[in-house]
Design a protein around this motif. Structure first.
Motif, PDB file in Angstrom:
ATOM      1  N   ALA A  17     -15.947 -23.604   9.119  1.00 26.66           N
ATOM      2  CA  ALA A  17     -15.592 -22.199   8.912  1.00 26.66           C
ATOM      3  C   ALA A  17     -16.808 -21.297   9.150  1.00 26.66           C
ATOM      4  CB  ALA A  17     -15.047 -22.000   7.502  1.00 26.66           C
ATOM      5  N   ALA A  18     -17.980 -21.712   8.649  1.00 25.49           N
ATOM      6  CA  ALA A  18     -19.192 -20.901   8.775  1.00 25.49           C
ATOM      7  C   ALA A  18     -19.593 -20.753  10.238  1.00 25.49           C
ATOM      8  CB  ALA A  18     -20.322 -21.530   7.969  1.00 25.49           C
ATOM      9  N   GLU A  19     -19.374 -21.818  11.014  1.00 26.50           N
ATOM     10  CA  GLU A  19     -19.719 -21.741  12.428  1.00 26.50           C
ATOM     11  C   GLU A  19     -18.860 -20.709  13.155  1.00 26.50           C
ATOM     12  OE1 GLU A  19     -21.510 -25.802  14.136  1.00 26.50           O
ATOM     13  OE2 GLU A  19     -19.574 -25.194  14.989  1.00 26.50           O
ATOM     14  N   LEU A  20     -17.571 -20.682  12.790  1.00 28.33           N
ATOM     15  CA  LEU A  20     -16.662 -19.705  13.391  1.00 28.33           C
ATOM     16  C   LEU A  20     -17.062 -18.287  12.986  1.00 28.33           C
ATOM     17  CD1 LEU A  20     -13.292 -21.614  12.787  1.00 28.33           C
ATOM     18  CD2 LEU A  20     -14.496 -21.352  14.972  1.00 28.33           C
ATOM     19  N   ALA A  21     -17.451 -18.146  11.720  1.00 25.73           N
ATOM     20  CA  ALA A  21     -17.869 -16.828  11.235  1.00 25.73           C
ATOM     21  C   ALA A  21     -19.102 -16.353  12.001  1.00 25.73           C
ATOM     22  CB  ALA A  21     -18.144 -16.878   9.742  1.00 25.73           C
ATOM     23  N   ALA A  22     -20.022 -17.307  12.265  1.00 29.90           N
ATOM     24  CA  ALA A  22     -21.261 -16.958  12.965  1.00 29.90           C
ATOM     25  C   ALA A  22     -20.958 -16.510  14.400  1.00 29.90           C
ATOM     26  CB  ALA A  22     -22.216 -18.151  12.962  1.00 29.90           C
ATOM     27  N   GLN A  23     -19.820 -16.990  14.938  1.00 27.05           N
ATOM     28  CA  GLN A  23     -19.443 -16.571  16.292  1.00 27.05           C
ATOM     29  C   GLN A  23     -18.858 -15.163  16.309  1.00 27.05           C
ATOM     30  OE1 GLN A  23     -16.789 -19.604  17.760  1.00 27.05           O
ATOM     31  NE2 GLN A  23     -18.302 -21.222  17.353  1.00 27.05           N
ATOM     32  N   GLY A  24     -18.693 -14.570  15.131  1.00 31.90           N
ATOM     33  CA  GLY A  24     -18.202 -13.206  15.060  1.00 31.90           C
ATOM     34  C   GLY A  24     -16.687 -13.075  15.064  1.00 31.90           C
ATOM     35  N   LEU A  25     -15.968 -14.177  14.797  1.00 29.38           N
ATOM     36  CA  LEU A  25     -14.513 -14.108  14.754  1.00 29.38           C
ATOM     37  C   LEU A  25     -14.045 -13.312  13.535  1.00 29.38           C
ATOM     38  CD1 LEU A  25     -14.821 -16.328  16.893  1.00 29.38           C
ATOM     39  CD2 LEU A  25     -12.961 -17.566  15.787  1.00 29.38           C
ATOM     40  N   SER A  26     -12.847 -12.761  13.642  1.00 24.21           N
ATOM     41  CA  SER A  26     -12.289 -12.011  12.515  1.00 24.21           C
ATOM     42  C   SER A  26     -11.816 -12.976  11.442  1.00 24.21           C
ATOM     43  CB  SER A  26     -11.105 -11.174  12.982  1.00 24.21           C
ATOM     44  OG  SER A  26     -10.003 -12.027  13.249  1.00 24.21           O
ATOM     45  N   ALA A  27     -11.613 -12.457  10.228  1.00 26.34           N
ATOM     46  CA  ALA A  27     -11.139 -13.301   9.128  1.00 26.34           C
ATOM     47  C   ALA A  27      -9.820 -13.955   9.487  1.00 26.34           C
ATOM     48  CB  ALA A  27     -11.001 -12.467   7.855  1.00 26.34           C
ATOM     49  N   ALA A  28      -8.918 -13.190  10.108  1.00 27.70           N
ATOM     50  CA  ALA A  28      -7.603 -13.740  10.457  1.00 27.70           C
ATOM     51  C   ALA A  28      -7.747 -14.879  11.460  1.00 27.70           C
ATOM     52  CB  ALA A  28      -6.713 -12.645  11.034  1.00 27.70           C
ATOM     53  N   GLU A  29      -8.633 -14.686  12.445  1.00 24.19           N
ATOM     54  CA  GLU A  29      -8.853 -15.733  13.441  1.00 24.19           C
ATOM     55  C   GLU A  29      -9.459 -16.986  12.800  1.00 24.19           C
ATOM     56  OE1 GLU A  29      -9.748 -13.220  17.529  1.00 24.19           O
ATOM     57  OE2 GLU A  29     -11.268 -13.230  15.945  1.00 24.19           O
ATOM     58  N   ILE A  30     -10.414 -16.758  11.923  1.00 18.26           N
ATOM     59  CA  ILE A  30     -11.055 -17.897  11.254  1.00 18.26           C
ATOM     60  C   ILE A  30     -10.029 -18.648  10.400  1.00 18.26           C
ATOM     61  CG2 ILE A  30     -12.813 -18.619   9.598  1.00 18.26           C
ATOM     62  CD1 ILE A  30     -14.455 -16.161  10.514  1.00 18.26           C
ATOM     63  N   LEU A  31      -9.269 -17.898   9.620  1.00 17.37           N
ATOM     64  CA  LEU A  31      -8.285 -18.539   8.745  1.00 17.37           C
ATOM     65  C   LEU A  31      -7.270 -19.358   9.538  1.00 17.37           C
ATOM     66  CD1 LEU A  31      -7.652 -15.715   6.126  1.00 17.37           C
ATOM     67  CD2 LEU A  31      -8.586 -17.992   5.669  1.00 17.37           C
ATOM     68  N   SER A  32      -6.868 -18.849  10.680  1.00 22.75           N
ATOM     69  CA  SER A  32      -5.860 -19.582  11.458  1.00 22.75           C
ATOM     70  C   SER A  32      -6.432 -20.908  11.955  1.00 22.75           C
ATOM     71  CB  SER A  32      -5.358 -18.736  12.627  1.00 22.75           C
ATOM     72  OG  SER A  32      -6.342 -18.683  13.645  1.00 22.75           O
ATOM     73  N   GLN A  33      -7.752 -20.968  12.099  1.00 22.38           N
ATOM     74  CA  GLN A  33      -8.351 -22.236  12.548  1.00 22.38           C
ATOM     75  C   GLN A  33      -8.770 -23.128  11.389  1.00 22.38           C
ATOM     76  OE1 GLN A  33     -11.034 -22.314  15.879  1.00 22.38           O
ATOM     77  NE2 GLN A  33     -10.563 -20.195  16.406  1.00 22.38           N
ATOM     78  N   VAL A  34      -9.041 -22.524  10.235  1.00 22.27           N
ATOM     79  CA  VAL A  34      -9.562 -23.301   9.100  1.00 22.27           C
ATOM     80  C   VAL A  34      -8.432 -23.880   8.241  1.00 22.27           C
ATOM     81  CG1 VAL A  34     -10.850 -23.103   6.945  1.00 22.27           C
ATOM     82  CG2 VAL A  34     -11.793 -22.150   9.059  1.00 22.27           C
ATOM     83  N   GLU A  35      -7.340 -23.145   8.136  1.00 20.79           N
ATOM     84  CA  GLU A  35      -6.251 -23.641   7.282  1.00 20.79           C
ATOM     85  C   GLU A  35      -5.713 -25.012   7.703  1.00 20.79           C
ATOM     86  OE1 GLU A  35      -3.828 -20.148   7.133  1.00 20.79           O
ATOM     87  OE2 GLU A  35      -4.670 -19.533   5.203  1.00 20.79           O
ATOM     88  N   PRO A  36      -5.637 -25.308   9.008  1.00 18.91           N
ATOM     89  CA  PRO A  36      -5.130 -26.650   9.376  1.00 18.91           C
ATOM     90  C   PRO A  36      -6.144 -27.782   9.174  1.00 18.91           C
ATOM     91  CG  PRO A  36      -4.898 -25.053  11.196  1.00 18.91           C
ATOM     92  CD  PRO A  36      -5.836 -24.461  10.199  1.00 18.91           C
ATOM     93  N   LEU A  37      -7.393 -27.457   8.807  1.00 15.88           N
ATOM     94  CA  LEU A  37      -8.415 -28.510   8.740  1.00 15.88           C
ATOM     95  C   LEU A  37      -8.098 -29.576   7.689  1.00 15.88           C
ATOM     96  CD1 LEU A  37     -11.792 -26.547   9.117  1.00 15.88           C
ATOM     97  CD2 LEU A  37     -10.428 -27.703  10.867  1.00 15.88           C
ATOM     98  N   ALA A  38      -7.469 -29.163   6.578  1.00 12.18           N
ATOM     99  CA  ALA A  38      -7.211 -30.127   5.498  1.00 12.18           C
ATOM    100  C   ALA A  38      -6.422 -31.325   6.008  1.00 12.18           C
ATOM    101  CB  ALA A  38      -6.462 -29.439   4.366  1.00 12.18           C
ATOM    102  N   SER A  39      -5.488 -31.055   6.933  1.00  8.75           N
ATOM    103  CA  SER A  39      -4.650 -32.157   7.418  1.00  8.75           C
ATOM    104  C   SER A  39      -5.438 -33.108   8.310  1.00  8.75           C
ATOM    105  CB  SER A  39      -3.438 -31.607   8.169  1.00  8.75           C
ATOM    106  OG  SER A  39      -3.869 -31.032   9.393  1.00  8.75           O
ATOM    107  N   ARG A  40      -6.616 -32.694   8.747  1.00  7.91           N
ATOM    108  CA  ARG A  40      -7.412 -33.568   9.625  1.00  7.91           C
ATOM    109  C   ARG A  40      -8.675 -34.070   8.941  1.00  7.91           C
ATOM    110  NH1 ARG A  40      -7.410 -29.176  13.472  1.00  7.91           N
ATOM    111  NH2 ARG A  40      -9.593 -29.593  13.901  1.00  7.91           N
ATOM    112  N   THR A  41      -8.781 -33.828   7.629  1.00  9.73           N
ATOM    113  CA  THR A  41      -9.986 -34.256   6.914  1.00  9.73           C
ATOM    114  C   THR A  41      -9.678 -35.447   6.014  1.00  9.73           C
ATOM    115  OG1 THR A  41     -10.680 -31.956   6.877  1.00  9.73           O
ATOM    116  CG2 THR A  41     -11.885 -33.480   5.464  1.00  9.73           C
ATOM    117  N   TYR A  42     -10.506 -36.459   6.126  1.00  8.50           N
ATOM    118  CA  TYR A  42     -10.313 -37.690   5.352  1.00  8.50           C
ATOM    119  C   TYR A  42     -11.621 -38.092   4.682  1.00  8.50           C
ATOM    120  CZ  TYR A  42      -6.015 -38.426   8.002  1.00  8.50           C
ATOM    121  OH  TYR A  42      -4.775 -38.295   8.549  1.00  8.50           O
ATOM    122  N   LEU A  43     -11.493 -38.599   3.478  1.00  8.42           N
ATOM    123  CA  LEU A  43     -12.635 -39.205   2.812  1.00  8.42           C
ATOM    124  C   LEU A  43     -12.264 -40.674   2.621  1.00  8.42           C
ATOM    125  CD1 LEU A  43     -15.285 -37.974   1.544  1.00  8.42           C
ATOM    126  CD2 LEU A  43     -14.151 -38.218  -0.642  1.00  8.42           C
TER     127      LEU A  43
END
Lengths: 292, 568
Positions: free
Chosen positions: A133-159
């Motif tokens: 998320a921080a990397e996207l923010a550093a690229q200057g994306l809007s909150a809405a754009e960042i959220l649309s890319q960050v919200e699906p991350l949980a489904s692809r994250t595994y511990l």
């Protein structure tokens, strides 16, 4: 930092302070109680101090979420630095009250818009999503754009990891399954997985060697990866090194982290375990291949 | 006893029944001598005992039958042998009877043609029962007997004469087994299973000639036991079933006979020659077929000629193996992306049951604690029968099961039980020791397929080293190790490597022989005759001696083996 969108997380994420600072990620520490004394989790950024403090105790400090006031203060700090939108990625809602406190604070906070994203994770499972998320923010994306890319991350994250024993996880009360499958006569090291808030057993081994094989096999099959973190906690160093050699070629060098898990993780998972947090690349066509 | 008078058209069912009884009695007389051929000096399932118990089960089926119909009696003998088969030699013997009975199917009497046909079928069936037939075993003896029968049938019309000729040939074949099987030659012995078959044929022939087979009769000295020397480690009796990569397709279907016109034996006979692990069960209306083949089209097109096909399933086992390695099964794909394996709650029904053969209270508990549904009692010195394992399979509430035989001499019995378990899909993981069985059970994955599990469990079993500490049951010198009866001895993966004065000393010396780099954990299962304190002290001593290794000491409760070691 002039970014208008800022990322905030908590002490459970285990983000190394230098990494968090370089991307402007705000970390709200949580609390530990060891032998009647209260500590902030960031007091243990040097893990040696943590182990020193735990010596002579049962090794299971109690943990507590930051207060609503502390979240409000953290949000205010970011707003002071020019943030208009704050995106919060915290420890999984079902496993901790941290998110609930952060949400209460968000509702009261008026100087910036606060958006909370459910990570379904702990430790670097949260940390990797925060980094993304921080990397996207550093690229200057809007909150809405960042959220649309960050919200699906949980489904692809595994511990995925091996526990030194089941003792800590049981004591933590965070899981409801019984010991039956693991057996209580032989010493068994359970392999556990955390995905979208659910802790599951996915194997049982008796040796580090087998654990490493199983974990490395899992990562190889899950590739390609966006990011990968190797986590350990008072684990024999040759084991950690062997796993690093297995894993480091599977992800870009600047996307690979290796770190000793923090106090909260250690409290619930116990020492001598080893595991990975993996953020899989967004490749829907591989979803079938990545089945567990 | 008078010689049996043969009627014009050969022997009837009652005469045959008496021949079988004579064979059993004669086998009992020779049991100890045959056991003595099983010269590897550990307390183990003995060939003579296993074959005798298999024949006893056959006899129990016919003892009270008054049938004159030889086909009927032979069929019952085959069934009894099948159910009572113990040990690899017992399983092959049961296959011999199965073929023999098939040769006499629908026959009222047995003349020389009938005997020749029965022997021919016996040899064929015995070879088919084994994936990799090994010459110089009971298989060679039955094959040569069948060959001799084809010659004899042109020379005599007298069954007694013919059988005499067959016994002579059997003895000659048996005497040559050491020339065919290096391990026998090295040891200077003949094959024990082959010897058992010679004795059975001889008992039948003696009955026909009226020679005594009573208890106390001095057994015929077929083998010079003075010349018997030990044979090297690692030798199990007979051949063993193994997964055959030549038959990668698992084919299953049901043939529906609309007009009640299915010929089950004919279908079975055709399917059986198509591949491996054949199973054909059913009746004239519906027949279930299961077989492993190289080309799935062959059984399917044959089936389609017999009737309408239903529930056709073709699986590529080689591919399943690969999929399992990757840890994936199709059923788990969620819409949102990768899924995790489900948590295995106690109450959750599990699709695959595990039947483990184990001996010793502690070891049985370990198997149960790790999820084995049923534990069949048996092991080193008392091999369970096919029926024992079948009974355990019948108690299961699942449609799929895995058998862990946990002993090299129970592999074939387990295989036979697996093939006979109707309505149940069963895989045998060929575990050769109890530690191997535990290692296999640990990787059981309820989310994976049966064949995938079998492949992964077999692999896990091979990864560990098994150490066994016991006492020598006779004097031997092999592989440079000389032992005397009663000595403590130690084996690593079935090879005799050390001897010593005490069992604890043998454990210490065993570990000196193991390449321990890459090994982390040694589990010491102590037997029923070992004091807990002694075992614990040994564990502590070893832990101090090998600081890089972890030692776990568990009460196994097994007999005859004071210590079993799992080195992983």
């Amino acid at each position: 930092m002039g970014t208008r969108v800022r990322i905030i997380t908590d002490g459970v994420a285990d983000l190394p302070p230098a990494v968090a600072a370089s991307l402007g990620i705000k970390v709200v520490p949580i609390y530990l109680f060891i032998e009647g004394r209260s500590y902030r989790s960031d007091a243990f950024n040097d893990r040696k101090l943590l182990y020193h403090s735990l010596e002579g105790t049962n090794g299971r400090p109690q943990t507590a979420a930051p207060s609503v006031q502390e979240f409000l203060a953290a949000y205010a700090e970011l707003a002071d630095e020019g943030a208009e939108d704050i995106i919060g990625l915290f420890v999984a809602r079902g496993l901790s009250s941290v998110s609930a406190q952060a949400l209460l604070a968000a509702r009261q906070f008026e100087r910036a818009r606060v958006h909370l994203v459910e990570t379904g994770q702990v430790s670097m499972g949260v940390g990797l999503q925060a980094l993304q998320a921080a990397e996207l923010a550093a690229q200057g994306l809007s909150a809405a754009e960042i959220l649309s890319q960050v919200e699906p991350l949980a489904s692809r994250t595994y511990l995925m990891g091996m526990l030194g024993s089941l003792e800590h996880l049981h004591a933590s009360g965070r899981v409801s399954w019984t010991q039956a499958w693991v057996g209580d006569l032989l010493q068994i090291k359970p392999l556990i997985a955390l995905h979208e808030g659910a802790v599951q057993l996915w194997g049982r081994v008796r040796t580090y060697r087998n654990a490493l094989m199983r974990i490395a096999d899992w990562v190889r099959e899950a590739a390609p990866l966006e990011r990968l973190a190797l986590l350990y906690a008072r684990t024999p160093l040759d084991v950690v090194e062997e796993l690093r050699v297995e894993l480091e070629s599977l992800v870009a060098p600047d996307r690979f982290l290796m770190l000793e898990a923090g106090p909260v993780f250690l409290t619930h998972i116990g020492p001598t375990g080893v595991g990975v947090a993996a953020l899989l690349a967004d490749r829907p066509e591989l979803a079938a291949k990545r089945r567990w | 006893m008078d010689a049996v008078t043969e009627t014009q058209s050969g022997l009837d069912g009652q005469q045959f029944k008496q021949m079988v009884h004579a064979a059993l009695l004669w086998l009992r007389q020779h049991q100890a001598a045959i056991n003595a051929l099983n010269v590897f000096p550990v307390p183990d399932g003995d060939t003579g005992t296993n074959m005798m118990l298999t024949m006893t089960s056959a006899w129990n089926e016919i003892e009270y039958l008054q049938d004159d119909n030889i086909g009927e009696i032979a069929g019952k003998v085959a069934y009894g042998a099948l159910m009572g088969a113990r040990g690899n030699s017992g399983v092959i013997l049961s296959q011999i009877w199965r073929g023999f009975a098939r040769g006499l199917d629908h026959q009222l009497r047995m003349d020389v043609q009938g005997l020749a046909e029965a022997m021919q079928r016996a040899a064929e069936t015995a070879y088919k029962g084994v994936v990799k037939p090994v010459e110089g075993t009971i298989l060679t003896v039955i094959r040569e007997v069948a060959e001799e029968a084809q010659v004899a049938v042109t020379q005599t019309q007298d069954v007694t004469q013919m059988l005499e000729q067959l016994v002579r040939r059997a003895k000659a074949a048996e005497a040559r087994t050491p020339t065919l099987l290096p391990v026998l030659r090295q040891a200077g012995v003949v094959d024990s299973g082959g010897q058992g078959l010679v004795v059975i044929l001889e008992g039948m022939w003696r009955y026909l000639t009226g020679q005594s087979i009573e208890e106390g009769e001095r057994p015929a000295q077929v083998v010079n036991l003075a010349a018997v020397e030990p044979h090297p480690a690692g030798y199990g009796e007979g051949a063993e079933p193994e997964f055959d990569a030549n038959y990668p397709y698992d084919v299953q279907f049901i043939i529906m006979g609309e007009d009640y016109d299915l010929d089950v034996p004919a279908i079975r006979a055709r399917i059986e020659v198509m591949g491996d692990c054949p199973l054909v069960v059913g009746d004239a209306r519906a027949v279930k077929v299961h077989v492993h083949v190289a080309d799935p089209g062959v059984p399917i097109s044959f089936g389609a000629q017999q009737g309408a096909l239903r529930d056709v399933v073709v699986e590529n086992m080689a591919q399943q193996y690969q999929e399992f390695i990757a840890g994936r099964t199709a059923a788990l794909a969620p819409a949102s992306g990768p899924a995790l394996p489900a948590i295995l709650l106690e109450s959750e029904p599990q699709p695959i049951s595990v039947v483990a053969v184990a001996v010793g209270e502690g070891l049985e508990k370990v198997f149960r604690s790790l999820g084995a549904t049923a534990v069949v009692h048996g092991g080193q010195t008392m091999n369970p029968s096919t029926a024992d394992i079948l009974e355990a399979l019948r108690t299961l509430k699942t449609e799929k099961a895995i058998i862990l035989p946990n002993n090299k001499n129970i592999l074939m019995t387990a295989q036979q039980a697996a093939e006979m378990a109707e309505g149940l899909e069963v895989a045998v993981v060929p575990t050769r020791s109890l530690p191997q069985g535990i290692a296999a059970l640990l990787v059981l994955d309820q989310q994976a397929t049966l064949d995938g599990n079998a492949a992964a469990m077999s692999r896990a079993a091979r990864e560990i080293i098994t150490g066994e500490v016991t006492y020598a049951v006779r004097d031997v010198a092999l592989d440079g190790v000389t032992v005397h009866e009663g000595d403590a001895i130690g084996l690593l993966d079935e090879a005799l490597v050390v001897t010593g004065k005490t069992f604890e000393e043998v454990v210490r010396r065993l570990l000196e022989k193991v390449p321990l780099e890459d090994r982390e954990l040694v589990t010491l299962y102590y037997g029923a005759d070992v004091e807990e304190e002694t075992a614990k002290a040994l564990g502590e001593e070893l832990a101090a001696l090998y600081p890089a290794l972890e030692f776990e000491v568990i009460a196994g409760g097994q007999a005859h083996y004071p210590y079993l070691l799992s080195i992983e």
